[in-house]
Design an enzyme around this catalytic site. Structure first.
Site, PDB file in Angstrom:
ATOM      1  N   TYR A   1      -2.863  -2.697   6.195  1.00  0.00           N
ATOM      2  CA  TYR A   1      -2.162  -1.894   7.412  1.00  0.00           C
ATOM      3  C   TYR A   1      -0.864  -2.088   7.169  1.00  0.00           C
ATOM      4  O   TYR A   1       0.180  -1.078   7.194  1.00  0.00           O
ATOM      5  CB  TYR A   1      -2.674  -2.178   8.605  1.00  0.00           C
ATOM      6  CG  TYR A   1      -2.037  -1.705   9.667  1.00  0.00           C
ATOM      7  CD1 TYR A   1      -2.144  -0.259   9.935  1.00  0.00           C
ATOM      8  CD2 TYR A   1      -1.140  -2.453  10.635  1.00  0.00           C
ATOM      9  CE1 TYR A   1      -1.630   0.253  11.077  1.00  0.00           C
ATOM     10  CE2 TYR A   1      -0.455  -2.089  11.831  1.00  0.00           C
ATOM     11  CZ  TYR A   1      -0.532  -0.642  11.891  1.00  0.00           C
ATOM     12  OH  TYR A   1      -0.113  -0.106  13.012  1.00  0.00           O
TER      13      TYR A   1
ATOM     14  N   CYS B   1       1.119  -3.097   4.748  1.00  0.00           N
ATOM     15  CA  CYS B   1       1.548  -2.511   3.542  1.00  0.00           C
ATOM     16  C   CYS B   1       1.639  -0.972   3.539  1.00  0.00           C
ATOM     17  O   CYS B   1       2.528  -0.269   2.975  1.00  0.00           O
ATOM     18  CB  CYS B   1       0.775  -2.979   2.159  1.00  0.00           C
ATOM     19  SG  CYS B   1       0.928  -4.743   1.965  1.00  0.00           S
ATOM     20  N   ALA B   2       0.744  -0.498   4.036  1.00  0.00           N
ATOM     21  CA  ALA B   2       0.569   1.253   4.023  1.00  0.00           C
ATOM     22  C   ALA B   2       1.890   1.534   4.872  1.00  0.00           C
ATOM     23  O   ALA B   2       2.522   2.435   4.519  1.00  0.00           O
ATOM     24  CB  ALA B   2      -0.770   1.663   4.563  1.00  0.00           C
TER      25      ALA B   2
ATOM     26  N   ARG C   1       6.218 -13.323  16.256  1.00  0.00           N
ATOM     27  CA  ARG C   1       7.000 -12.103  16.147  1.00  0.00           C
ATOM     28  C   ARG C   1       7.953 -12.039  17.440  1.00  0.00           C
ATOM     29  O   ARG C   1       7.397 -11.615  18.448  1.00  0.00           O
ATOM     30  CB  ARG C   1       6.271 -10.997  15.693  1.00  0.00           C
ATOM     31  CG  ARG C   1       5.608 -10.760  14.399  1.00  0.00           C
ATOM     32  CD  ARG C   1       5.208  -9.495  14.140  1.00  0.00           C
ATOM     33  NE  ARG C   1       4.286  -8.943  15.068  1.00  0.00           N
ATOM     34  CZ  ARG C   1       2.885  -8.663  14.819  1.00  0.00           C
ATOM     35  NH1 ARG C   1       2.432  -8.990  13.655  1.00  0.00           N
ATOM     36  NH2 ARG C   1       2.053  -8.113  15.780  1.00  0.00           N
TER      37      ARG C   1
END
Length: 363
Positions: free
Chosen positions: A162, A164-165, A317
């Site tokens: 996900y 990477c896409a 994050r």
């Protein structure tokens, strides 16, 4: 302004569509599902198309050509799906979204492309032999749009497909901007949360996201499961704060958002998944609990046990939001406890409305 919103029936999409209609835009909303957008369907400025964008009958070019602005929110954004159907996750999140971007290029239309904070991956502190002086220093987990490195897991950890896409789509948009002057804005949302985030009582695909899983456990008395102890940390952003920032991106005063990548998040709301489970249980006991029903246990399970093989995750994050502060004068307003209590109240009400008996009507 005539705005084409693709993925308007999703969590962010339904809230954004509502705001755009409040701003008196003419909105063409496209999605397979209309449940979350049902309260806007009677607005005269809304045209809703129940449509699968992968269908051969879908006339993408016509819809893009008719719009002044295209907002693309189409995605599989559910970690459970990344493991069980990685190819389809890639096809939708990259291949189908690229078709939308290229239609915008052909017709000279501005595109607001929703990406994900998952592109950043893991932190340097999570790497073996990192040898950081202070691994807990937030600087190692604070991600900036134009300078931060992307650290992802190995190919065998296909949960990252996900990320990477979405990352590849961002890079292609950037290339179109460089070579053809294409006007885009990429949005990286950091863990938006609020009413309508998931379907609790009849989840349609995959495992619900963490808030929804915990909420379901609280309502139905099942275990609140912490993946690998719930040590990972996130910064949660209230949906209305995120939509306010997105609306300013739509307005784009002076073109400040042209060809920009923008984080939208609440750095002050960092919380571990373990602490989030505890806080949700505390709020539930205080505000919504049926005293005759025992609160659920909080237990730890492995990532593979919960999600399946190929699972991996980001450890921490924190968004750097200096760009949206500077360009758009935006600041998140809602603290984590208020976010959770407000969102929990919505789901308690929905549960009761749908016939659930665990929560008393006087809550």
């Amino acid at each position: 302004m005539k705005i084409l919103v693709l993925g308007a029936g999703g969590f962010i999409g339904c809230h954004l569509t509502h705001r755009l209609l409040q701003e008196r835009h003419a909105v063409t909303a496209v999605d397979l599902d209309m449940d979350k957008i049902a309260d806007s369907l009677n607005d005269p400025n809304l045209s809703f198309l129940q449509q699968d964008i992968r269908s051969a009958e879908w006339d993408l070019d016509k819809r893009v050509q008719d719009a002044d602005l295209v907002i693309d929110l189409i995605a599989y954004a559910n970690p459970g799906l990344y493991l069980i159907m990685p190819l389809e996750v890639f096809r939708l999140n990259f291949t189908e979204n690229l078709k939308i971007a290229e239609a915008c290029v052909r017709h000279g239309k501005r595109l607001i492309q929703f990406s994900t904070c998952e592109v950043y991956g893991r932190t340097a502190a999570s790497l073996k032999n990192a040898n950081l002086a202070d691994p807990e220093d937030p600087i190692h987990a604070t991600f900036s749009e134009d300078t931060s490195e992307f650290i992802l897991g190995p190919v065998s950890k296909h949960r990252w497909i996900y990320s990477c896409a979405k990352q590849l789509l961002e890079r292609v948009l950037h290339a179109y901007g460089l070579e053809m002057g294409f006007n885009y804005t990429i949005v990286r949302p950091f863990n938006f949360i609020g009413p309508k985030i998931d379907f609790l009582l009849h989840e349609k695909q995959g495992i619900p996201r963490v808030f929804s899983f915990f909420m379901d456990a609280l309502l139905n008395g099942t275990q609140m499961k912490l993946v690998d102890g719930g040590t990972n940390r996130r910064c949660y952003t209230y949906i209305e704060d995120g939509i306010e920032c997105t609306n300013r991106i739509v307005e784009n005063p002076g073109g400040v958002c042209d060809r920009q990548i923008l984080n939208i998040g609440s750095p002050q709301n960092e919380i571990s998944i373990c602490r989030m489970a505890e806080l949700m249980r505390e709020i539930f006991a205080e505000k919504f609990r049926d005293l005759a029903v025992r609160l659920p246990d909080i237990v730890s399970v492995t990532g593979e046990e919960f999600y399946g093989k190929g699972y991996d995750d980001s450890n921490r994050r924190i968004p750097d939001i200096a760009k949206v502060r500077t360009l758009l004068n935006w600041e998140p307003r809602t603290g984590i406890r208020e976010i959770l209590e407000t969102t929990m109240r919505y789901y308690v009400s929905e549960y009761r409305r749908n016939g659930g008996s665990r929560v008393p009507a006087t809550a």
